[in-house]
Design an enzyme around this catalytic site. Structure first.
Site, PDB file in Angstrom:
ATOM      1  N   GLY A  46      42.698  52.753  40.788  1.00 33.75           N
ATOM      2  CA  GLY A  46      44.383  52.465  40.759  1.00 33.75           C
ATOM      3  C   GLY A  46      45.111  53.256  39.951  1.00 33.75           C
ATOM      4  N   GLU A 101      44.839  52.289  32.464  1.00 36.41           N
ATOM      5  CA  GLU A 101      44.626  51.578  33.633  1.00 36.41           C
ATOM      6  C   GLU A 101      45.834  51.425  34.448  1.00 36.41           C
ATOM      7  OE1 GLU A 101      43.061  49.626  35.499  1.00 36.41           O
ATOM      8  OE2 GLU A 101      41.466  48.495  34.589  1.00 36.41           O
ATOM      9  N   ASP A 102      45.787  50.935  35.682  1.00 34.40           N
ATOM     10  CA  ASP A 102      46.878  50.550  36.376  1.00 34.40           C
ATOM     11  C   ASP A 102      47.583  49.185  35.985  1.00 34.40           C
ATOM     12  OD1 ASP A 102      45.012  49.092  37.578  1.00 34.40           O
ATOM     13  OD2 ASP A 102      45.208  49.818  39.708  1.00 34.40           O
ATOM     14  N   ASP A 105      45.410  42.192  34.656  1.00 34.18           N
ATOM     15  CA  ASP A 105      45.745  41.089  35.652  1.00 34.18           C
ATOM     16  C   ASP A 105      44.930  39.677  34.654  1.00 34.18           C
ATOM     17  OD1 ASP A 105      46.420  38.889  36.989  1.00 34.18           O
ATOM     18  OD2 ASP A 105      45.612  39.842  38.842  1.00 34.18           O
ATOM     19  N   LYS A 133      50.371  41.827  33.476  1.00 34.35           N
ATOM     20  CA  LYS A 133      50.495  40.254  34.194  1.00 34.35           C
ATOM     21  C   LYS A 133      50.230  39.271  33.208  1.00 34.35           C
ATOM     22  CE  LYS A 133      49.751  41.292  39.017  1.00 34.35           C
ATOM     23  NZ  LYS A 133      48.866  40.955  40.304  1.00 34.35           N
ATOM     24  N   PHE A 154      51.736  40.275  44.265  1.00 32.58           N
ATOM     25  CA  PHE A 154      50.774  41.249  44.306  1.00 32.58           C
ATOM     26  C   PHE A 154      51.594  42.583  44.502  1.00 32.58           C
ATOM     27  CE2 PHE A 154      47.597  43.566  46.230  1.00 32.58           C
ATOM     28  CZ  PHE A 154      46.419  43.223  45.446  1.00 32.58           C
ATOM     29  N   VAL A 155      51.290  43.419  43.589  1.00 31.72           N
ATOM     30  CA  VAL A 155      51.914  44.819  43.571  1.00 31.72           C
ATOM     31  C   VAL A 155      51.204  45.977  44.168  1.00 31.72           C
ATOM     32  CG1 VAL A 155      53.259  44.016  41.567  1.00 31.72           C
ATOM     33  CG2 VAL A 155      51.196  45.489  41.211  1.00 31.72           C
ATOM     34  N   ASP A 161      46.813  49.496  45.327  1.00 26.62           N
ATOM     35  CA  ASP A 161      46.873  49.506  46.766  1.00 26.62           C
ATOM     36  C   ASP A 161      46.527  47.665  47.035  1.00 26.62           C
ATOM     37  OD1 ASP A 161      43.996  48.963  45.524  1.00 26.62           O
ATOM     38  OD2 ASP A 161      43.290  48.646  47.428  1.00 26.62           O
ATOM     39  N   ARG A 167      48.948  53.655  48.332  1.00 30.39           N
ATOM     40  CA  ARG A 167      48.757  53.973  47.156  1.00 30.39           C
ATOM     41  C   ARG A 167      49.478  55.323  47.027  1.00 30.39           C
ATOM     42  NH1 ARG A 167      43.723  52.275  44.623  1.00 30.39           N
ATOM     43  NH2 ARG A 167      42.156  51.610  45.800  1.00 30.39           N
TER      44      ARG A 167
HETATM   45  P1  IMP Z   1      41.674  42.240  36.194  1.00 29.53           P
HETATM   46  O1  IMP Z   1      40.260  42.500  36.230  1.00 29.53           O
HETATM   47  O2  IMP Z   1      42.242  40.688  36.765  1.00 29.53           O
HETATM   48  O3  IMP Z   1      42.549  42.123  35.086  1.00 29.53           O
HETATM   49  O4  IMP Z   1      42.343  42.956  37.383  1.00 29.53           O
HETATM   50  C1  IMP Z   1      42.326  44.155  37.301  1.00 29.53           C
HETATM   51  C2  IMP Z   1      42.198  45.227  38.272  1.00 29.53           C
HETATM   52  O5  IMP Z   1      42.501  44.597  39.621  1.00 29.53           O
HETATM   53  C3  IMP Z   1      43.455  46.228  38.283  1.00 29.53           C
HETATM   54  O6  IMP Z   1      43.197  47.225  37.488  1.00 29.53           O
HETATM   55  C4  IMP Z   1      43.950  46.417  39.544  1.00 29.53           C
HETATM   56  O7  IMP Z   1      43.117  47.465  40.108  1.00 29.53           O
HETATM   57  C5  IMP Z   1      43.331  45.345  40.484  1.00 29.53           C
HETATM   58  N1  IMP Z   1      44.558  44.392  40.514  1.00 29.53           N
HETATM   59  C6  IMP Z   1      45.285  43.263  39.869  1.00 29.53           C
HETATM   60  N2  IMP Z   1      46.291  42.927  40.313  1.00 29.53           N
HETATM   61  C7  IMP Z   1      46.671  43.501  41.491  1.00 29.53           C
HETATM   62  C8  IMP Z   1      47.699  43.846  42.179  1.00 29.53           C
HETATM   63  O8  IMP Z   1      48.822  42.900  42.242  1.00 29.53           O
HETATM   64  N3  IMP Z   1      48.051  44.590  42.934  1.00 29.53           N
HETATM   65  C9  IMP Z   1      46.994  45.581  43.157  1.00 29.53           C
HETATM   66  N4  IMP Z   1      46.009  45.683  42.475  1.00 29.53           N
HETATM   67  C10 IMP Z   1      45.702  44.670  41.546  1.00 29.53           C
HETATM   68 MG    MG Z   2      42.520  49.071  38.006  1.00 28.35          MG
END
Ligand code: IMP
Ligand code: MG
Length: 179
Positions: A46, A101-102, A105, A133, A154-155, A161, A167
């Site tokens: 991402g 990181e992208d 969440d 987030k 959801f972005v 993606d 992407r």
């Molecule tokens: P986490 O482990 O829940 O913090 O999620 C982290 C990863 O999930 C991010 O680095 C993204 O690659 C993916 N992700 C989380 N939310 C989104 C979203 O809204 N759109 C796309 N990818 C997401």
């Molecule tokens: Mg990621």
């Protein structure tokens, strides 16, 4: 210019705003790391678009490394299980690492990455994420640099993606979650 098409995701953060913020983040990073030997770690997949723009705005020598993780599969909700899909190609002991990181969440991916990399004894680890987030986090995690705060949507786009789509969009968009 992005081509406007009716089936493209709704624009959440336009391209120009993204690019301006990337330039600002690059300056923030320069201020913190000025004179330091910095290793920037792109968290795949991402972050690859953000990473490539960010490194071109940072006016100091840096090394680039790549680390692949996956947690979402093809879904909109995290599986909760983080896997390394591509490990770093070098030992990071004694290095100053900036993870790029992208999106942060739930924070699970970041927590896993920090634990995994701390065990390799780097000199320091900081985190730069394009999107944050904060409401979704189970535990507040230390993010040192972030581009934009987003809400529950959801972005997609700018590297991120939905099931591997979108992407290549140059803006950050939002797709509706299926009911
Ligand atoms: P986490 O482990 O829940 O913090 O999620 C982290 C990863 O999930 C991010 O680095 C993204 O690659 C993916 N992700 C989380 N939310 C989104 C979203 O809204 N759109 C796309 N990818 C997401
Ligand atoms: Mg990621």
């Amino acid at each position: 210019m992005a081509i406007e098409r009716p089936d493209n995701p709704r624009v959440l953060i336009p391209e120009e705003q993204v690019q301006n913020r990337v330039r600002e983040l690059a300056k923030e990073i320069e201020d913190v790391y000025h004179g330091t030997d910095l290793t920037m770690v792109c968290v795949l997949k991402g972050a690859f678009v953000f990473f490539s723009d960010l490194i071109r705005q940072i006016d100091m020598p840096i090394s680039c490394e790549f680390l692949g993780v996956s947690s979402y599969g093809n879904k909109m909700i995290s599986s909760g299980e983080v896997k390394i899909t591509l490990d770093l190609a070098i030992p990071v002991e004694g290095k100053h690492l900036l993870l790029v990181e992208d999106i942060v969440d739930s924070g699970q991916t970041l927590q896993f990455l920090l634990q995994t990399l701390q065990a390799r004894n780097p000199a320091s680890i900081r985190v730069c994420t394009l999107l944050h987030k904060p409401h979704a986090q189970k535990d507040p995690l230390d993010v040192d640099f972030f581009g934009f705060q987003v809400g529950g949507e959801f972005v997609v786009g700018y590297g991120t993606d939905y099931a591997e789509r979108y992407r290549g969009l140059s803006y950050i968009g939002a797709v509706e979650r299926p009911l």
